[in-house]
Write a protein that holds these residues in place. Sequence first.
Motif, mmCIF file in Angstrom:
data_model
loop_
_atom_site.group_PDB
_atom_site.id
_atom_site.type_symbol
_atom_site.label_atom_id
_atom_site.label_comp_id
_atom_site.label_asym_id
_atom_site.label_seq_id
_atom_site.Cartn_x
_atom_site.Cartn_y
_atom_site.Cartn_z
ATOM 1 N N HIS A 200 78.736 32.829 12.812
ATOM 2 C CA HIS A 200 78.328 33.437 13.937
ATOM 3 C C HIS A 200 77.027 34.229 13.513
ATOM 4 O O HIS A 200 77.049 35.008 12.564
ATOM 5 C CB HIS A 200 79.505 34.414 14.650
ATOM 6 N N ARG A 201 76.027 34.321 14.463
ATOM 7 C CA ARG A 201 74.777 34.885 14.122
ATOM 8 C C ARG A 201 74.894 36.444 13.739
ATOM 9 O O ARG A 201 74.210 36.927 13.003
ATOM 10 C CB ARG A 201 73.851 34.895 15.387
ATOM 11 N N LEU A 202 75.887 37.259 14.242
ATOM 12 C CA LEU A 202 76.202 38.232 13.959
ATOM 13 C C LEU A 202 76.867 38.813 12.556
ATOM 14 O O LEU A 202 76.789 39.879 12.079
ATOM 15 C CB LEU A 202 77.156 39.108 15.170
ATOM 16 N N LEU A 203 77.388 37.821 12.110
ATOM 17 C CA LEU A 203 77.941 37.909 10.804
ATOM 18 C C LEU A 203 77.381 37.455 9.765
ATOM 19 O O LEU A 203 77.281 37.625 8.569
ATOM 20 C CB LEU A 203 79.535 37.328 10.741
ATOM 21 N N TYR A 204 76.562 36.159 9.965
ATOM 22 C CA TYR A 204 76.222 35.462 9.040
ATOM 23 C C TYR A 204 75.151 35.903 8.023
ATOM 24 O O TYR A 204 75.387 35.900 6.774
ATOM 25 C CB TYR A 204 75.454 33.907 9.460
ATOM 26 N N LYS A 205 74.109 36.774 8.760
ATOM 27 C CA LYS A 205 73.009 37.306 7.837
ATOM 28 C C LYS A 205 73.623 38.342 6.970
ATOM 29 O O LYS A 205 73.138 38.734 5.837
ATOM 30 C CB LYS A 205 72.103 37.798 8.779
ATOM 31 N N HIS A 206 74.971 38.884 7.248
ATOM 32 C CA HIS A 206 75.408 40.036 6.516
ATOM 33 C C HIS A 206 76.445 39.572 5.375
ATOM 34 O O HIS A 206 76.378 40.168 4.523
ATOM 35 C CB HIS A 206 76.020 41.013 7.652
ATOM 36 N N PHE A 207 77.073 38.347 5.682
ATOM 37 C CA PHE A 207 78.028 37.876 4.842
ATOM 38 C C PHE A 207 77.987 36.445 4.448
ATOM 39 O O PHE A 207 77.572 36.357 3.317
ATOM 40 C CB PHE A 207 79.361 38.095 5.404
ATOM 41 N N HIS A 208 77.947 35.604 5.135
ATOM 42 C CA HIS A 208 78.042 34.337 4.669
ATOM 43 C C HIS A 208 76.738 33.411 4.222
ATOM 44 O O HIS A 208 76.489 32.536 3.299
ATOM 45 C CB HIS A 208 78.539 33.247 5.735
ATOM 46 N N LYS A 209 75.522 34.278 4.546
ATOM 47 C CA LYS A 209 74.339 33.681 3.778
ATOM 48 C C LYS A 209 74.401 33.703 2.396
ATOM 49 O O LYS A 209 73.679 32.914 2.092
ATOM 50 C CB LYS A 209 73.106 34.658 4.638
ATOM 51 N N MET A 210 75.118 34.536 1.725
ATOM 52 C CA MET A 210 75.156 34.715 0.458
ATOM 53 C C MET A 210 75.571 33.462 -0.284
ATOM 54 O O MET A 210 74.920 32.911 -1.068
ATOM 55 C CB MET A 210 75.778 35.979 0.062
ATOM 56 N N HIS A 211 76.672 32.922 0.455
ATOM 57 C CA HIS A 211 77.144 31.609 -0.021
ATOM 58 C C HIS A 211 76.209 30.346 0.140
ATOM 59 O O HIS A 211 76.135 29.322 -0.543
ATOM 60 C CB HIS A 211 78.552 31.343 0.502
ATOM 61 N N HIS A 212 75.467 30.577 1.229
ATOM 62 C CA HIS A 212 74.534 29.558 1.645
ATOM 63 C C HIS A 212 73.316 29.609 0.954
ATOM 64 O O HIS A 212 72.305 28.730 1.222
ATOM 65 C CB HIS A 212 74.340 29.319 3.060
ATOM 66 N N GLU A 213 72.929 30.657 -0.110
ATOM 67 C CA GLU A 213 71.730 30.235 -0.952
ATOM 68 C C GLU A 213 71.729 29.128 -1.778
ATOM 69 O O GLU A 213 70.818 28.629 -2.096
ATOM 70 C CB GLU A 213 71.950 31.644 -1.976
ATOM 71 N N TRP A 214 73.057 28.411 -1.892
ATOM 72 C CA TRP A 214 73.102 27.345 -2.851
ATOM 73 C C TRP A 214 73.171 25.972 -1.689
ATOM 74 O O TRP A 214 74.328 25.735 -1.000
ATOM 75 C CB TRP A 214 74.186 27.014 -3.530
ATOM 76 N N GLN A 215 71.677 25.612 -1.385
ATOM 77 C CA GLN A 215 71.959 24.374 -0.201
ATOM 78 C C GLN A 215 72.351 23.101 -1.001
ATOM 79 O O GLN A 215 72.697 22.134 -0.291
ATOM 80 C CB GLN A 215 70.325 24.251 0.368
#
Length: 345
Positions: A200-215
Amino acid sequence: MADVKSYQGDQGMGVRKPSPAAADLWSTLKKALFIIGSTTIVFVALRNSLTYHLQHFWGASGNFWQHQWDKILNTFGDDPYHLMVYGSTIVSYFVYWTIGSIYTLMDIFNKPAFLRRYKIQPGTNEPVENGKLIKCILWVNFNQIVVGLAFSTACYYLLCLRGYDQSHQLPTFHWVLFELIICILLEEIGFYYSHRLFHHRLLYKHFHKMHHEWQSPIAITAIYAHPLEHIMSNLLPVFLGPLLLGSHVATVWLWASLALLSTLNAHSGYHLPFFPSPEAHDFHHLKFNQCYGVLGVLDLLHGTDDKFRASKCFSRHLMMLSLVPPREAYPDTVLVGKEIKGKQC
């Protein structure tokens, strides 16, 4: 193609527009019911003989498995707290880094060369960037040791409140098999919805974006995540089954090991022969808003794998029973005499 910089999480958790995947649901259910029904008939017909031999194997060689468990208890003690907290952490750490190190060495040295043919996204992590790798290793160790020990301690007290099997006797083969099935189903539910929530856009940038640094993920990025996400989306779904069933600590160790092996394979970046297909989760890292689950059942139900099913990657999403690499068995569309490779799938 989705971009790491522009993607900021799914815009909401509402129902998605119906997709071709939804139309395939009834067909998929019919196939599943046919397989389950046929398997049940065969199992019932062979039940006495089959279960006898499996249970006999479970306790073969002078009750082999029970003997190994007794040796563990004699060596490390049979304190329930130590077994659940420290034992679970040690077993998980050993499994993760034994298998993860093999994959990591392959990505660092690009050897053995013939295995590069099994890369899902050719040309990526060849070799892996040292800076990103070191950062990943440090965060994973923090999650395993600091977060993992704290979570295991909480799990122990929750299991004590619920009541769980603390006997010296290992559970039977039949019961362990039943528990594993329940654990798999509960993990699918817990992981799908918690994972999708972190998009969710309210959580992604604060939490899950870290995991998706690896595309283009590598195996040990499996638990490279924000600590809160690691607890809610990685650890908690795996713990739901043992908590519900009050599982024996040996079953917890077995289930945790299987879950780790599954996620290591899913993040490995390699679609190796005779291994479960990691294509779906690799596609998730590539496109961000597809394939949130483990088994794919809830993705099909919610239509969150429509783009994956429309891609060439879906045709490779099967266990390869030959040594032919999936990209060679199911090549990308050929345009102007050239094969589309890498991230375009």
